[in-house]
Design an enzyme around this catalytic site. Structure first.
Site, short mmCIF file in Angstrom:
data_model
loop_
_atom_site.label_atom_id
_atom_site.label_comp_id
_atom_site.label_asym_id
_atom_site.label_seq_id
_atom_site.Cartn_x
_atom_site.Cartn_y
_atom_site.Cartn_z
N ASP A 1 14.70 49.65 24.42
CA ASP A 1 14.47 48.63 25.45
C ASP A 1 14.69 49.18 26.86
OD1 ASP A 1 14.44 47.28 23.06
OD2 ASP A 1 16.30 46.18 23.41
N SER B 1 13.74 41.37 25.04
CA SER B 1 14.63 42.27 25.74
C SER B 1 15.07 41.78 27.11
CB SER B 1 13.90 43.61 25.87
OG SER B 1 14.77 44.59 26.25
C1 GLA Z 1 17.01 45.52 19.86
C2 GLA Z 1 17.70 46.81 20.29
C3 GLA Z 1 16.75 48.00 20.20
C4 GLA Z 1 16.09 48.05 18.82
C5 GLA Z 1 15.53 46.69 18.42
C6 GLA Z 1 15.01 46.66 17.00
O1 GLA Z 1 15.99 45.21 20.75
O2 GLA Z 1 18.16 46.68 21.62
O3 GLA Z 1 17.46 49.17 20.50
O4 GLA Z 1 16.98 48.53 17.87
O5 GLA Z 1 16.48 45.67 18.55
O6 GLA Z 1 13.91 47.49 16.87
#
Ligand code: GLA
Length: 462
Positions: free
Chosen positions: A191, A146
């Site tokens: 995230d 993230s």
């Molecule tokens: C990314 C997205 C989240 C989530 C994940 C999978 O990190 O930003 O919102 O959907 O993928 O779990």
């Protein structure tokens, strides 16, 4: 408490003095004056609950120590100057009156602009202040930890602070979730929520609608270890992610229609469950009955919903799913409902802490990976291999974390086996391929639940 605001602490109280000082010196040499404040927003590792946040289901992440740190100074002009300590990322300037976010080339500054624009729009700021900003990031990019949302969140917090506004953590998370969509990905909010709502020492159950976070204390004697497959995946640069979001949305509409619900208003698989008032297990049975495993053509989807191709294209499909011709609905729905149940079970095991907690958490993580890999098809060969190696090296459970198609695995390891686990994985995955240890050697590390986003003031000057 949901209404708490991100903490504002004097910079001299921080454990990371050395790092701040270095950033301050670089800032002065770049902009000719000292920063007025700093903001940080952490990355995260999702322990369980993958690709279900955008379906309305709870997820279970924790913040990691790696973060985005920005030194900032409001300026009198309406120009935002962005610089990065990493020379790979070029400087960028723009007027705050004319924010353009380029979706086709998601360069680093576009994520900053998402956070900036989110705050501007939330407060309808007519003349937002200009700023000088210097960014330092320690989250490996495109690795499922993230880095992009941490950057959006940090930029949102910087813009908020520079414009003398305040918001609660929950409001910030909601604004930043919405504004990250300017980059083109239809993220679900996990995230941004954990980046703001995280607290040191505890993972969080993040629930949506309304957004809330509850502590989940991890059992003693276990360590969570992150291992990067070193296969990079940028969500914004590919369409995999948005196709999954659309498959879940189409599955929602077909399920709702076949159950006689008002399908047009329904967007999330959770909406179907709450409208029917049934358990997740019952939803699994229903999905198995209604869907066939073969992919659905767009013609078949139109037929099931009783709409024209034109209506599907203009009313339902998103911009980057217009050209997709088949969608897998059975596999995606089964993944989502089963994964949502695993999250609740994981939380319950943490709460009750039975003797065999580690084994049971590990089993759930393994089931989660299998479902992500086989049903959701969001893994890749290197990531499957890494998960395998982690299990053979002493992990009790291991799974991909984040969006997938590359990036990191998270493993649950009995703490007494940590040392040999790290050595084994290093030997089997990293030493066999020199490129995987490069560049920063931060590919394999144990992690603990870290703190959420913060603002630090420089001296008394603000
Ligand atoms: C990314 C997205 C989240 C989530 C994940 C999978 O990190 O930003 O919102 O959907 O993928 O779990």
């Amino acid at each position: 408490a949901p209404h708490t605001k991100p903490s504002i602490v004097p910079a001299q109280c921080l454990p990371m003095q050395g790092k701040l000082l270095k950033l301050k010196e670089m800032f002065i040499s770049k902009f000719g004056s000292a920063p007025k404040f700093y903001a940080r927003a952490p990355g995260r590792v999702n322990l369980i609950g993958e690709h279900i946040d955008y379906c309305g289901y709870a997820v279970l992440p924790m913040a990691i120590e790696q973060d985005i740190l920005i030194a900032a100074e409001p300026v009198k002009t309406q120009i935002v100057h962005l610089a990065n300590t990493n020379p790979m990322y070029r400087d960028f300037s723009t007027s705050t009156n004319n924010i353009q976010i380029n979706q086709t080339k998601p360069l680093w500054h576009n994520y900053f602009l998402c956070g900036l624009k989110g705050i501007q729009e939330h407060f309808s700021l007519i003349s937002p202040t200009g700023m000088n900003c210097l960014l330092d990031g320690t989250i490996p990019p495109s690795s499922g930890l993230s880095s992009s949302s941490a950057l959006v969140c940090c930029a949102g917090l910087v813009t908020l602070t520079a414009n003398g506004k305040t918001l609660s953590k929950v409001e910030l998370a909601e604004v930043c979730t919405k504004s990250e969509r300017y980059i083109g990905t239809q993220g679900g909010g996990m995230d941004q929520s954990i980046s703001f709502l995280a607290e040191k020492g505890t993972a969080k159950l993040i629930e949506f609608n309304p957004l809330r976070a509850t502590d989940v204390r991890l059992p003693s004697g276990v360590t969570f270890v992150i291992a990067n497959s070193c296969v990079e995946m940028n969500k914004a640069a590919t369409s995999h992610y948005n196709i999954r979001v659309m498959e879940c949305r189409l599955a929602t509409k077909l399920l709702a229609k076949s159950k006689g619900l008002g399908w047009r208003a329904m967007l999330k698989l959770q909406d179907v469950q709450s409208n029917l008032g049934v358990s997740l297990e019952e939803m699994l049975t229903i999905a198995e009955e209604i869907f066939h495993p073969e992919p659905y053509s767009i013609e078949e989807i139109c037929k099931c919903l009783g709409i024209s191709l034109e209506e599907l294209r203009t009313q339902i499909l998103s911009q980057n799913t217009q050209d997709v011709t088949t969608f897998k609905l059975y596999q995606r729905a089964l993944h989502v409902y089963s994964e949502a149940a695993r999250v609740l079970e994981f939380r319950q095991i943490c709460t009750e802490a039975p003797n065999n907690a580690i084994q049971r958490l590990g089993d759930l993580m393994n089931q989660s990976h299998a479902s992500c890999s086989n049903m959701y098809e969001c893994s890749c060969p290197a990531l499957d291999q890494l998960v395998d190696i982690c299990l053979k090296s002493g992990a009790v459970g291991s799974r991909l974390t984040g969006a997938g198609w590359g990036g990191c695995a998270v493993s649950v390891v009995p703490t007494e086996k940590l040392k040999s686990f790290l050595a084994n994985v290093e030997e089997a995955y990293y030493k066999t391929n020199g490129q995987r240890l490069a560049p920063e050697k931060n590919s394999l590390f144990a992690t603990k639940p870290g703190d959420g986003a913060l603002v630090f003031l420089e001296g008394e000057s603000m």
